[in-house]
Design a protein around this motif. Structure first.
Motif, short mmCIF file in Angstrom:
data_model
loop_
_atom_site.label_atom_id
_atom_site.label_comp_id
_atom_site.label_asym_id
_atom_site.label_seq_id
_atom_site.Cartn_x
_atom_site.Cartn_y
_atom_site.Cartn_z
N GLY A 91 40.43 -8.64 73.02
CA GLY A 91 40.95 -9.22 71.79
C GLY A 91 39.91 -9.28 70.69
O GLY A 91 40.21 -9.06 69.51
N LEU A 92 38.66 -9.58 71.06
CA LEU A 92 37.58 -9.62 70.09
C LEU A 92 37.39 -8.25 69.45
O LEU A 92 37.27 -8.13 68.22
CB LEU A 92 36.29 -10.07 70.78
CG LEU A 92 35.02 -10.02 69.93
CD1 LEU A 92 35.12 -10.97 68.75
CD2 LEU A 92 33.79 -10.36 70.79
N GLU A 93 37.37 -7.22 70.28
CA GLU A 93 37.17 -5.87 69.75
C GLU A 93 38.32 -5.46 68.84
O GLU A 93 38.10 -4.88 67.76
CB GLU A 93 37.05 -4.88 70.92
CG GLU A 93 36.70 -3.47 70.49
CD GLU A 93 36.39 -2.57 71.67
OE1 GLU A 93 35.92 -1.43 71.43
OE2 GLU A 93 36.61 -2.98 72.83
N ALA A 94 39.55 -5.80 69.22
CA ALA A 94 40.71 -5.45 68.40
C ALA A 94 40.68 -6.17 67.06
O ALA A 94 40.94 -5.56 66.00
CB ALA A 94 42.00 -5.79 69.16
N ASP A 95 40.32 -7.45 67.06
CA ASP A 95 40.29 -8.21 65.81
C ASP A 95 39.13 -7.78 64.91
O ASP A 95 39.27 -7.75 63.69
CB ASP A 95 40.19 -9.71 66.11
CG ASP A 95 41.54 -10.30 66.49
OD1 ASP A 95 42.54 -9.56 66.40
OD2 ASP A 95 41.60 -11.48 66.87
N LEU A 96 38.01 -7.44 65.51
CA LEU A 96 36.90 -6.95 64.70
C LEU A 96 37.27 -5.65 63.99
O LEU A 96 36.98 -5.46 62.80
CB LEU A 96 35.66 -6.74 65.56
CG LEU A 96 34.88 -8.00 65.97
CD1 LEU A 96 33.76 -7.64 66.94
CD2 LEU A 96 34.30 -8.71 64.75
N HIS A 97 37.92 -4.76 64.71
CA HIS A 97 38.30 -3.48 64.11
C HIS A 97 39.44 -3.63 63.11
O HIS A 97 39.53 -2.86 62.15
CB HIS A 97 38.69 -2.48 65.20
CG HIS A 97 37.52 -1.91 65.95
ND1 HIS A 97 36.64 -1.01 65.37
CD2 HIS A 97 37.06 -2.12 67.21
CE1 HIS A 97 35.69 -0.69 66.25
NE2 HIS A 97 35.93 -1.35 67.37
N GLY A 98 40.29 -4.65 63.31
CA GLY A 98 41.43 -4.80 62.43
C GLY A 98 41.21 -5.71 61.24
O GLY A 98 41.88 -5.56 60.20
N GLN A 99 40.26 -6.65 61.34
CA GLN A 99 40.13 -7.67 60.30
C GLN A 99 38.75 -7.71 59.63
O GLN A 99 38.61 -8.35 58.58
CB GLN A 99 40.43 -9.04 60.90
CG GLN A 99 41.83 -9.16 61.48
CD GLN A 99 42.08 -10.52 62.10
OE1 GLN A 99 41.61 -11.55 61.59
NE2 GLN A 99 42.81 -10.56 63.19
N LEU A 100 37.75 -7.10 60.23
CA LEU A 100 36.42 -7.09 59.63
C LEU A 100 36.24 -5.76 58.90
O LEU A 100 36.17 -4.70 59.53
CB LEU A 100 35.34 -7.26 60.70
CG LEU A 100 33.90 -7.31 60.19
CD1 LEU A 100 33.66 -8.53 59.31
CD2 LEU A 100 32.91 -7.30 61.37
N HIS A 101 36.15 -5.82 57.59
CA HIS A 101 36.19 -4.60 56.78
C HIS A 101 34.79 -4.23 56.27
O HIS A 101 34.01 -5.09 55.85
CB HIS A 101 37.13 -4.80 55.59
CG HIS A 101 38.50 -5.27 55.99
ND1 HIS A 101 39.31 -4.53 56.83
CD2 HIS A 101 39.19 -6.40 55.69
CE1 HIS A 101 40.45 -5.18 57.02
NE2 HIS A 101 40.40 -6.31 56.35
N GLY A 102 34.50 -2.94 56.35
CA GLY A 102 33.26 -2.42 55.79
C GLY A 102 32.01 -2.72 56.59
O GLY A 102 30.91 -2.59 56.06
N GLN A 103 32.17 -3.07 57.87
CA GLN A 103 31.00 -3.49 58.67
C GLN A 103 30.95 -2.71 59.98
O GLN A 103 31.08 -3.28 61.07
CB GLN A 103 31.05 -5.00 58.93
CG GLN A 103 31.16 -5.87 57.70
CD GLN A 103 29.96 -5.73 56.78
OE1 GLN A 103 28.95 -5.12 57.13
NE2 GLN A 103 30.07 -6.29 55.58
N HIS A 104 30.75 -1.41 59.89
CA HIS A 104 30.73 -0.60 61.11
C HIS A 104 29.56 -0.96 62.02
O HIS A 104 29.68 -0.94 63.25
CB HIS A 104 30.69 0.89 60.77
CG HIS A 104 29.41 1.35 60.13
ND1 HIS A 104 29.07 1.06 58.82
CD2 HIS A 104 28.37 2.07 60.64
CE1 HIS A 104 27.90 1.60 58.54
NE2 HIS A 104 27.44 2.22 59.62
N LEU A 105 28.42 -1.33 61.44
CA LEU A 105 27.26 -1.69 62.27
C LEU A 105 27.46 -3.03 62.97
O LEU A 105 27.17 -3.17 64.17
CB LEU A 105 26.00 -1.74 61.39
CG LEU A 105 25.52 -0.41 60.82
CD1 LEU A 105 24.33 -0.63 59.89
CD2 LEU A 105 25.15 0.55 61.94
N ALA A 106 27.97 -4.02 62.26
CA ALA A 106 28.19 -5.33 62.85
C ALA A 106 29.20 -5.25 64.00
O ALA A 106 29.01 -5.86 65.06
CB ALA A 106 28.67 -6.32 61.79
#
Length: 405
Positions: free
Chosen positions: A135-150
């Protein structure tokens, strides 16, 4: 009794009755019921019929008493109700009385754990740990924008740490970047996916520098209080999360005070801090990160080409400047920080994505024109290029109030 507990209690009561009738005393070899014998072979009034009747009566009485014992034990264990009655019954009965069979106790542990998934009830405070990496990975990819490194660093670091059977030290992550780029957002997301109660969990502690440690003259008191709170939380939870916001404003003596909790330890005869996670959120390094992003843009290169190896060197140089508390503490020179996590400045289209998420979170319809209007409300820098949002996505959710009917 609250309405929310009633279905759970009824379900548990039914389970316990079934357990009582299906073998709570099975190991004691209780006689089989008359329904399992051949019917009608002996008249009910005969001596054998009477013996069967007494056996069934005794069996049912035993089941009822044991079921009551199960219920009292579970109510005391889970809801802390009726414990006084149980203690009085135990003290008033001089004989051996009823004792819960081992199998029954195993069932109670299963049922208690099942109930704990719906509410707080465990003494250690760690029954609410979920560690939902998917779930963490899915939300990071879906809701955190412009932060490929983070995204990459956080997932790799946290997943590797949780999967390690015996980590050598606590996991220490240091988030760096301008305000509004997602540092607090990721910290909240980590808490919500590692713990069912998120930031409200007893296993999560959040410290804000100027709020919790405002006066330098009380630094000795702050150090004692901070070490005490960390120790108590680790003793309560097998996995703890500590978040330090505005870490650049932490006094260096506070950083040194918590250094032993993050260092490598053999843990002999001591509390085990190696299952703890420390997050430091800081604006430090934001300028260095932004300069790298701007240089890539001016060179016509995509920001996704920025590598962690290239950016981390620039970030470390800025953190090692003598005026910074990071440099004055021992966190850097003793390599206690496992990962530096850079948050890149956000561009116009990233702000639009944040606005879209804000509309969706409230269940509101939106148009491209509305998203553009929200993005245009933000201030963009540098003055010539107007490339990066000076506030990141901060205050975007408040700005959509202008579009409410």
């Amino acid at each position: 009794m609250g309405q929310g507990r009633l279905p759970a209690r009824l379900g548990l009561a039914c389970c316990l009755l079934l357990l009582g009738g299906s073998g709570g005393l099975g190991s004691r070899g209780m006689p089989r019921g008359p329904w399992e014998e051949e019917q009608g072979s002996v008249a009910e009034g005969g001596p054998w019929g009477r013996a069967r009747y007494e056996a069934v009566k005794k069996h049912l009485g035993a089941v009822g008493a044991l079921s009551k014992q199960y219920w009292q034990y579970l109510a005391c264990k889970v809801w802390q109700e009726g414990c006084e009655e149980e203690e009085e019954e135990e003290s008033s009965s001089p004989g051996p009385g009823w004792s819960l069979p081992l199998v029954g106790q195993d069932y109670l542990e299963i049922l208690s754990a099942w109930y704990c998934s719906f509410g707080k009830c465990c003494k250690t405070g760690d029954c609410r740990i979920v560690n939902n990496i998917t779930g963490l990975e899915a939300d990071l990819h879906g809701q955190l924008h412009g932060q490929h490194l983070a995204k990459e660093v956080v997932i790799r670091a946290v997943q590797g740490f949780l999967e390690s059977p015996q980590p050598q030290k606590a996991l220490v992550l240091s988030f760096h970047g301008w305000s509004g780029t997602g540092k607090n957002f990721v910290a909240r997301m980590l808490a919500s996916h590692l713990y069912r109660d998120g930031l409200k969990s007893n296993c999560v502690r959040v410290f804000i520098s100027l709020f919790h440690f405002p006066h330098h003259k009380y630094m000795d008191t702050y150090k004692a209080q901070l070490k005490k709170q960390i120790s108590e939380t680790v003793q309560l939870c097998k996995q703890s999360l500590f978040i330090f916001d505005e870490a650049e404003k932490l006094h260096f003596s506070l950083l040194d005070a918590i250094k032993p909790f993050m260092a490598r330890s053999d843990n002999k005869g001591q509390v085990d801090y190696r299952r703890s996670i420390f997050l430091f959120l800081s604006n430090l390094g934001g300028n260095a990160i932004n300069e790298v992003a701007l240089d890539f843009w001016r060179a016509g290169r995509a920001r996704e080409e920025i590598s962690m190896e290239f950016l981390e060197q620039r970030l470390r140089l800025e953190l090692q400047e003598p005026a910074e508390n990071y440099a004055r503490s021992h966190l850097l020179e003793e390599n206690l920080i496992d990962f530096f996590v850079p948050f890149l400045p956000l561009e116009y289209h990233h702000v639009k994505l944040c606005a879209r998420d804000a509309f969706l979170a409230r269940g509101l319809p939106y148009t491209e024109a509305a998203l553009d209007e929200v993005a245009r409300m933000m201030v963009f820098v540098p003055k010539e290029e107007k490339l990066f949002s000076a506030q990141g996505c901060k205050s975007v959710s408040q700005r959509i109030n202008y579009f409410l009917p």
